[in-house]
Design a protein around this motif. Structure first.
Motif, short mmCIF file in Angstrom:
data_model
loop_
_atom_site.label_atom_id
_atom_site.label_comp_id
_atom_site.label_asym_id
_atom_site.label_seq_id
_atom_site.Cartn_x
_atom_site.Cartn_y
_atom_site.Cartn_z
N LEU A 1 3.05 -3.73 3.50
CA LEU A 1 4.29 -3.07 3.08
C LEU A 1 3.89 -1.67 2.62
CD1 LEU A 1 5.85 -6.02 1.05
CD2 LEU A 1 6.27 -5.42 3.45
N LEU A 2 4.21 -0.68 3.42
CA LEU A 2 3.84 0.71 3.14
C LEU A 2 4.98 1.39 2.39
CD1 LEU A 2 2.14 3.26 3.36
CD2 LEU A 2 2.95 3.50 5.74
N CYS A 3 4.72 1.74 1.15
CA CYS A 3 5.75 2.36 0.31
C CYS A 3 5.84 3.86 0.56
CB CYS A 3 5.44 2.11 -1.17
SG CYS A 3 5.58 0.38 -1.64
N ILE B 1 5.53 -2.54 7.74
CA ILE B 1 6.85 -1.93 7.68
C ILE B 1 6.81 -0.89 6.58
CG2 ILE B 1 8.07 -3.97 8.53
CD1 ILE B 1 9.09 -4.23 5.52
N ILE B 2 7.73 0.04 6.67
CA ILE B 2 7.85 1.08 5.65
C ILE B 2 8.97 0.69 4.70
CG2 ILE B 2 8.44 3.50 5.24
CD1 ILE B 2 7.13 4.08 8.01
N LEU B 3 8.63 0.69 3.41
CA LEU B 3 9.64 0.44 2.39
C LEU B 3 10.10 1.78 1.83
CD1 LEU B 3 8.05 -2.51 0.37
CD2 LEU B 3 9.62 -2.62 2.31
N GLU B 4 11.40 1.97 1.81
CA GLU B 4 11.94 3.22 1.28
C GLU B 4 13.23 2.94 0.54
OE1 GLU B 4 13.19 5.97 4.45
OE2 GLU B 4 12.91 4.31 5.83
N GLY B 5 13.68 3.93 -0.21
CA GLY B 5 14.92 3.78 -0.97
C GLY B 5 14.66 3.15 -2.33
N VAL C 1 0.84 -1.20 0.00
CA VAL C 1 0.00 0.00 0.00
C VAL C 1 0.87 1.25 0.00
CG1 VAL C 1 -1.93 -1.15 1.17
CG2 VAL C 1 -0.20 0.02 2.54
N GLY C 2 0.24 2.39 -0.26
CA GLY C 2 0.94 3.65 -0.21
C GLY C 2 0.42 4.62 -1.24
N GLY D 1 5.95 3.12 -5.87
CA GLY D 1 6.59 1.84 -6.15
C GLY D 1 5.79 0.60 -5.82
N LYS D 2 4.50 0.74 -5.53
CA LYS D 2 3.69 -0.42 -5.12
C LYS D 2 3.68 -1.54 -6.16
CE LYS D 2 -0.15 1.86 -4.48
NZ LYS D 2 0.17 3.26 -4.79
N THR D 3 3.35 -1.20 -7.38
CA THR D 3 3.25 -2.22 -8.43
C THR D 3 4.60 -2.83 -8.74
OG1 THR D 3 1.32 -1.11 -9.34
CG2 THR D 3 2.46 -2.66 -10.80
#
Length: 167
Positions: free
Chosen positions: A108-110, A147-151, A7-8, A13-15
């Motif tokens: 997974l939060l983008c 969790i937060i996905l970053e980078g 999600v986000g 970058g979700k897809t």
């Protein structure tokens, strides 16, 4: 089976993450139905979000039957709830209920730290941080594991895989 939803905000970058995780984990993923719907219905209203949420739920439920080990979804109903609240300042009760009832083992939060990528279906190039914060708040209120996905993509995938392996 473990259920994972990405999600986000738009253009976060979700897809890309969903496709890459599905490939790495040798699973299919549930696509974001809103993209299919809005490609055919460019003008939409709050009523359309109810239709989108019903079909997204149906697609997720149907995918449960085909999953080997991981169900990966490119968005979920919580995304539609936030979209409705941000765009229309209200949300249909059925969407709110589905967002509360949906149960994923991990979200997974983008983070919107990637450059904006123009797309005719995207609407919020300037509100991504506000949307991101709305997702964090909604996931905390739901007491969901996230969790937060970053980078960059590799960093995001390593973080995602690490969290998935801990499930």
């Amino acid at each position: 089976m473990k259920k994972i939803s990405i999600v986000g905000p738009e253009s976060s970058g979700k897809t890309t993450v969903a496709r890459a995780l599905a490939k790495l984990l040798k699973e299919t993923f549930v696509k974001e139905y809103a993209r299919e719907y809005l490609t055919k219905n460019k003008q939409y209203s709050i009523k359309d979000l109810k239709i989108i949420s019903e079909r997204q739920s149906k697609n997720i439920n149907n995918a449960n039957l085909k999953v080997k080990k991981y169900l990966i979804t490119d968005t979920s109903i919580i995304d539609i709830r936030i979209w409705s609240e941000m765009k229309y300042n209200k949300c249909h009760n059925s969407i709110k209920t589905k967002a509360i009832e949906e149960n994923f083992d991990l979200y997974l939060l983008c983070k919107p730290d990637l450059p904006w990528f123009e797309d005719p279906l995207r609407e919020n190039p300037h509100d991504r941080k506000k949307l991101f914060n709305a997702f964090k708040l909604a996931l905390k209120e739901k007491k969901a594991k996230y969790i937060i996905l970053e980078g960059n993509l590799i960093t995001r995938l390593l973080s995602a895989l690490n969290s998935i392996n801990k499930l």
